[in-house]
Write a protein that holds these residues in place. Sequence first.
Motif, PDB file in Angstrom:
ATOM      1  N   LYS A 144      29.556  35.825 -21.287  1.00 31.44           N
ATOM      2  CA  LYS A 144      29.791  35.725 -19.838  1.00 31.44           C
ATOM      3  C   LYS A 144      29.785  37.091 -19.156  1.00 31.44           C
ATOM      4  CE  LYS A 144      32.231  31.397 -20.285  1.00 31.44           C
ATOM      5  NZ  LYS A 144      32.843  31.062 -21.507  1.00 31.44           N
ATOM      6  N   VAL A 145      28.797  37.894 -19.524  1.00 37.74           N
ATOM      7  CA  VAL A 145      28.644  39.225 -18.939  1.00 37.74           C
ATOM      8  C   VAL A 145      27.734  39.122 -17.727  1.00 37.74           C
ATOM      9  CG1 VAL A 145      27.816  41.583 -19.319  1.00 37.74           C
ATOM     10  CG2 VAL A 145      28.942  40.343 -21.180  1.00 37.74           C
ATOM     11  N   GLU A 146      28.230  39.554 -16.592  1.00 38.07           N
ATOM     12  CA  GLU A 146      27.422  39.573 -15.382  1.00 38.07           C
ATOM     13  C   GLU A 146      26.524  40.804 -15.437  1.00 38.07           C
ATOM     14  OE1 GLU A 146      29.989  39.507 -12.014  1.00 38.07           O
ATOM     15  OE2 GLU A 146      31.185  37.880 -12.850  1.00 38.07           O
ATOM     16  N   GLN A 147      25.248  40.617 -15.164  1.00 39.20           N
ATOM     17  CA  GLN A 147      24.306  41.729 -15.264  1.00 39.20           C
ATOM     18  C   GLN A 147      24.687  42.892 -14.348  1.00 39.20           C
ATOM     19  OE1 GLN A 147      20.184  40.713 -15.395  1.00 39.20           O
ATOM     20  NE2 GLN A 147      19.529  42.813 -15.192  1.00 39.20           N
TER      21      GLN A 147
ATOM     22  N   ILE B  20      19.123  39.232 -26.237  1.00 37.22           N
ATOM     23  CA  ILE B  20      19.926  39.899 -25.210  1.00 37.22           C
ATOM     24  C   ILE B  20      20.465  38.866 -24.233  1.00 37.22           C
ATOM     25  CG2 ILE B  20      19.820  41.398 -23.183  1.00 37.22           C
ATOM     26  CD1 ILE B  20      17.976  43.232 -24.805  1.00 37.22           C
ATOM     27  N   ASN B  21      19.617  37.944 -23.817  1.00 40.83           N
ATOM     28  CA  ASN B  21      20.077  36.912 -22.878  1.00 40.83           C
ATOM     29  C   ASN B  21      21.128  36.004 -23.497  1.00 40.83           C
ATOM     30  OD1 ASN B  21      18.739  37.471 -20.386  1.00 40.83           O
ATOM     31  ND2 ASN B  21      16.830  36.969 -21.409  1.00 40.83           N
ATOM     32  N   ILE B  22      21.002  35.705 -24.779  1.00 39.92           N
ATOM     33  CA  ILE B  22      22.032  34.915 -25.466  1.00 39.92           C
ATOM     34  C   ILE B  22      23.354  35.677 -25.470  1.00 39.92           C
ATOM     35  CG2 ILE B  22      22.814  34.129 -27.742  1.00 39.92           C
ATOM     36  CD1 ILE B  22      20.028  33.075 -28.231  1.00 39.92           C
ATOM     37  N   LEU B  23      23.303  36.968 -25.840  1.00 37.09           N
ATOM     38  CA  LEU B  23      24.532  37.774 -25.871  1.00 37.09           C
ATOM     39  C   LEU B  23      25.198  37.833 -24.501  1.00 37.09           C
ATOM     40  CD1 LEU B  23      23.409  40.724 -28.158  1.00 37.09           C
ATOM     41  CD2 LEU B  23      25.157  39.013 -28.678  1.00 37.09           C
ATOM     42  N   LEU B  24      24.406  38.037 -23.468  1.00 36.02           N
ATOM     43  CA  LEU B  24      24.961  38.113 -22.118  1.00 36.02           C
ATOM     44  C   LEU B  24      25.574  36.774 -21.700  1.00 36.02           C
ATOM     45  CD1 LEU B  24      22.171  40.163 -20.297  1.00 36.02           C
ATOM     46  CD2 LEU B  24      24.403  40.988 -21.091  1.00 36.02           C
ATOM     47  N   THR B  25      24.877  35.696 -21.994  1.00 33.90           N
ATOM     48  CA  THR B  25      25.341  34.366 -21.597  1.00 33.90           C
ATOM     49  C   THR B  25      26.592  33.951 -22.364  1.00 33.90           C
ATOM     50  OG1 THR B  25      23.083  33.711 -21.057  1.00 33.90           O
ATOM     51  CG2 THR B  25      24.671  31.928 -21.396  1.00 33.90           C
ATOM     52  N   GLU B  26      26.549  34.086 -23.697  1.00 29.25           N
ATOM     53  CA  GLU B  26      27.686  33.659 -24.513  1.00 29.25           C
ATOM     54  C   GLU B  26      28.938  34.471 -24.230  1.00 29.25           C
ATOM     55  OE1 GLU B  26      26.560  33.561 -28.618  1.00 29.25           O
ATOM     56  OE2 GLU B  26      25.383  31.742 -28.355  1.00 29.25           O
TER      57      GLU B  26
END
Length: 92
Positions: free
Chosen positions: A32-35, A24-30
């Motif tokens: 560029k999704v702000e939590q 999940i953290n990889i998907l968010l980071t790659e």
Amino acid sequence: MVNLNDESLAKGQSGTTVNILFFINILLTENKVEQGRIKGIGGATAGIIDSEEKIINYTNNLGLKSFSIGSMFQENFQLPVKLSNDANATAI
């Protein structure tokens, strides 16, 4: 997380938690999704699911029993969580 032989590097339910959070953290980071833009987390899987308690009671294909996936998501992301059996989610 798996190695080149498709073997899990993190074993058991705690390993499953590590794997889920890692990806999940990889998907968010790659992407560029702000939590702050995420309104909630939803998931579905085969097996016996307690949707109200957000627990995977049993799923043969993932080898999980009494896995509190909802509380894991809520603790790590502080977001609302919905969980359903895959057949029920497909029908929706």
